[in-house]
Design a protein around this motif. Sequence first.
Motif, PDB file in Angstrom:
ATOM      1  N   SER A 321       0.826  -1.217   0.000  1.00 21.33           N
ATOM      2  CA  SER A 321       0.000   0.000   0.000  1.00 21.33           C
ATOM      3  C   SER A 321       0.852   1.256   0.000  1.00 21.33           C
ATOM      4  N   ALA A 322       2.107   1.163   0.486  1.00 20.01           N
ATOM      5  CA  ALA A 322       3.017   2.314   0.442  1.00 20.01           C
ATOM      6  C   ALA A 322       3.705   2.459  -0.905  1.00 20.01           C
ATOM      7  N   GLY A 323       3.596   1.468  -1.783  1.00 13.70           N
ATOM      8  CA  GLY A 323       4.183   1.545  -3.109  1.00 13.70           C
ATOM      9  C   GLY A 323       5.479   0.779  -3.276  1.00 13.70           C
ATOM     10  N   ILE A 324       5.860  -0.047  -2.303  1.00  8.24           N
ATOM     11  CA  ILE A 324       7.094  -0.816  -2.405  1.00  8.24           C
ATOM     12  C   ILE A 324       6.815  -2.113  -3.161  1.00  8.24           C
ATOM     13  N   GLN A 325       7.710  -2.438  -4.104  1.00  6.08           N
ATOM     14  CA  GLN A 325       7.564  -3.678  -4.856  1.00  6.08           C
ATOM     15  C   GLN A 325       7.943  -4.852  -3.956  1.00  6.08           C
ATOM     16  N   CYS A 326       7.056  -5.831  -3.838  1.00  2.00           N
ATOM     17  CA  CYS A 326       7.240  -6.940  -2.899  1.00  2.00           C
ATOM     18  C   CYS A 326       7.041  -8.275  -3.590  1.00  2.00           C
ATOM     19  N   THR A 327       7.655  -9.279  -3.010  1.00  2.00           N
ATOM     20  CA  THR A 327       7.469 -10.680  -3.401  1.00  2.00           C
ATOM     21  C   THR A 327       7.152 -11.469  -2.133  1.00  2.00           C
ATOM     22  N   TYR A 328       6.125 -12.285  -2.228  1.00  2.00           N
ATOM     23  CA  TYR A 328       5.681 -13.056  -1.056  1.00  2.00           C
ATOM     24  C   TYR A 328       5.894 -14.536  -1.322  1.00  2.00           C
ATOM     25  N   LEU A 329       6.523 -15.208  -0.365  1.00  2.00           N
ATOM     26  CA  LEU A 329       6.711 -16.656  -0.488  1.00  2.00           C
ATOM     27  C   LEU A 329       6.745 -17.270   0.903  1.00  2.00           C
ATOM     28  N   LEU A 330       6.565 -18.572   0.942  1.00  2.00           N
ATOM     29  CA  LEU A 330       6.588 -19.301   2.204  1.00  2.00           C
ATOM     30  C   LEU A 330       7.996 -19.813   2.489  1.00  2.00           C
ATOM     31  N   LEU A 331       8.207 -20.203   3.720  1.00  2.00           N
ATOM     32  CA  LEU A 331       9.547 -20.571   4.177  1.00  2.00           C
ATOM     33  C   LEU A 331      10.170 -21.734   3.407  1.00  2.00           C
ATOM     34  N   PRO A 332       9.426 -22.767   3.004  1.00  2.00           N
ATOM     35  CA  PRO A 332      10.091 -23.854   2.257  1.00  2.00           C
ATOM     36  C   PRO A 332      10.673 -23.431   0.912  1.00  2.00           C
ATOM     37  N   ALA A 333      10.196 -22.316   0.343  1.00  2.00           N
ATOM     38  CA  ALA A 333      10.706 -21.845  -0.951  1.00  2.00           C
ATOM     39  C   ALA A 333      11.861 -20.879  -0.812  1.00  2.00           C
ATOM     40  N   LEU A 334      12.444 -20.771   0.383  1.00  2.00           N
ATOM     41  CA  LEU A 334      13.514 -19.808   0.608  1.00  2.00           C
ATOM     42  C   LEU A 334      14.752 -20.104  -0.238  1.00  2.00           C
ATOM     43  N   GLY A 335      15.092 -21.361  -0.425  1.00  2.00           N
ATOM     44  CA  GLY A 335      16.303 -21.710  -1.164  1.00  2.00           C
ATOM     45  C   GLY A 335      16.293 -21.295  -2.609  1.00  2.00           C
ATOM     46  N   SER A 336      15.116 -21.110  -3.200  1.00  2.00           N
ATOM     47  CA  SER A 336      15.047 -20.753  -4.618  1.00  2.00           C
ATOM     48  C   SER A 336      15.282 -19.275  -4.871  1.00  2.00           C
ATOM     49  N   ILE A 337      15.288 -18.446  -3.827  1.00  2.00           N
ATOM     50  CA  ILE A 337      15.414 -17.003  -4.033  1.00  2.00           C
ATOM     51  C   ILE A 337      16.543 -16.393  -3.216  1.00  2.00           C
ATOM     52  N   ILE A 338      17.180 -17.159  -2.364  1.00  4.67           N
ATOM     53  CA  ILE A 338      18.188 -16.590  -1.472  1.00  4.67           C
ATOM     54  C   ILE A 338      19.400 -16.076  -2.232  1.00  4.67           C
TER      55      ILE A 338
END
Length: 467
Positions: A321-338
């Motif tokens: 809502s403040a205008g920041i670009q965000c990505t949401y994921l769950l903890l098991p998918a952490l290795g694919s984006i770290i």
Amino acid sequence: MVPAPVLPVHPATNGVSPPAGEGSSQPPPKSQKNMTKAERRELQERQRAAKAAAKQQTATPNNQPNNKNQSKQNVPPPVVAPPPALNRPRKSGEGTPKPPVTPGAKGPRESRSMSISEPPVLNARSLRIFSHFGLPKPVSAAKGDIHPAILRLALQFSTFKISGANARCIATLTAFKTVIQDYSTPPNNTLSRHLMTYLSPQISHLVAARPMSVTMGNAIRQLKLEISGSDIDLPEQDAKNALCHKIDNYIRDRIIYADQVIEETAGKKIKDGDVILTYARSSVVQKVLLGAFAEGRQFSVVVVDSRPMMEGKKLLSILTSAGIQCTYLLLPALGSIITEVSMVLVGAHSIHSNGGVYSRAGTALVAMMAKQHSVPVVVCCETYKYSDSVQLDSFTKNELAPVGDKFCSFPLVTPRDKLTLENRARLEILNPLYDLTPPSTITAVVTEVGVIPPNSISSIPLALGRL
């Protein structure tokens, strides 16, 4: 010459009396006073066996068999009473005679154990190894003179309406301000002594609703110090106003101003084009991200979330809502984006003298994964969350989150009651609320007194001027 009388000789009957009409005579039965202990025990066993056999005989007419073969199988075997014990000394290896076992009858010890020690079905698989964790429980009846503000706050704590270290501490101190203003010193007492006695049941009621956090403990300890040091010559209302003013100063200096300093210090670490990863929701991290974006820095945020609290959803809605670009994921998918992350920014529930950070469960996994991929991990933590204790794991002390998906905010097609997991006969749900992040995985800790490496956390009291 008269012949000598001949005594009748009877064969052994193994304790069974001979049939009538044979002319046998038996001595009259002994009274229980004249019997030995062994004979009285044998008599009681025979009476018990006879009662069990009579119960079986009365139960057979209700369940009549369909054929003759079944009737023969259902007839209990005849009960033969054991012979009376002779008045002889027992051998060393001979034990007490056991009562006869009849089919379908339970002994007194077996029936007593079945009726008393039969556990309920839900506790059949109880995880007793985690029984020392602080379990969420409904607020019980108040013990003592509990203020309505404390009763309301305890109910909000137990239902997790108020969660988070800063929010719980501010709510506790605000409730104590109301308690102090409504307090009146009894005659022949002083406020500095009796007020601490009056606050003790209030604190105990809050702890009964939910285990006390480190922030609440530090704030209450400081409040007691201010109460004990209050001037006894001041009028009562002036003393209460002075205590409430000190509570306001504590909230302002140790929480609000501290967050502003941390926001400015940690915001300088964020550069244009960075990808900031955060876990769950921390009020300090939220202020840091919003402050850096308000200053014109262009960056994106990866919000990692996990059950059961799902706090990242609230942070996600505020940042987007403040205008920041965000990505949401769950903890098991952490290795694919770290590997795409520039920095990990997390909050803390408390920080200990050995450098360990006690935070929401899953923070340790995020920090270890970032350490493995050489991503800096920065912890934002106020100094009033510091604890002198040393904590090495999250097993010796922890808290359990409520059972069920009570914090889920997605629109559901199926009713929530059918999707909620609860404890059942063969299912025990365990939701530890916190874990301990080792200092070896932390790059730096940002506080209001500066950026401190994890191996120098014990210098916080010195920086605050306590030593």
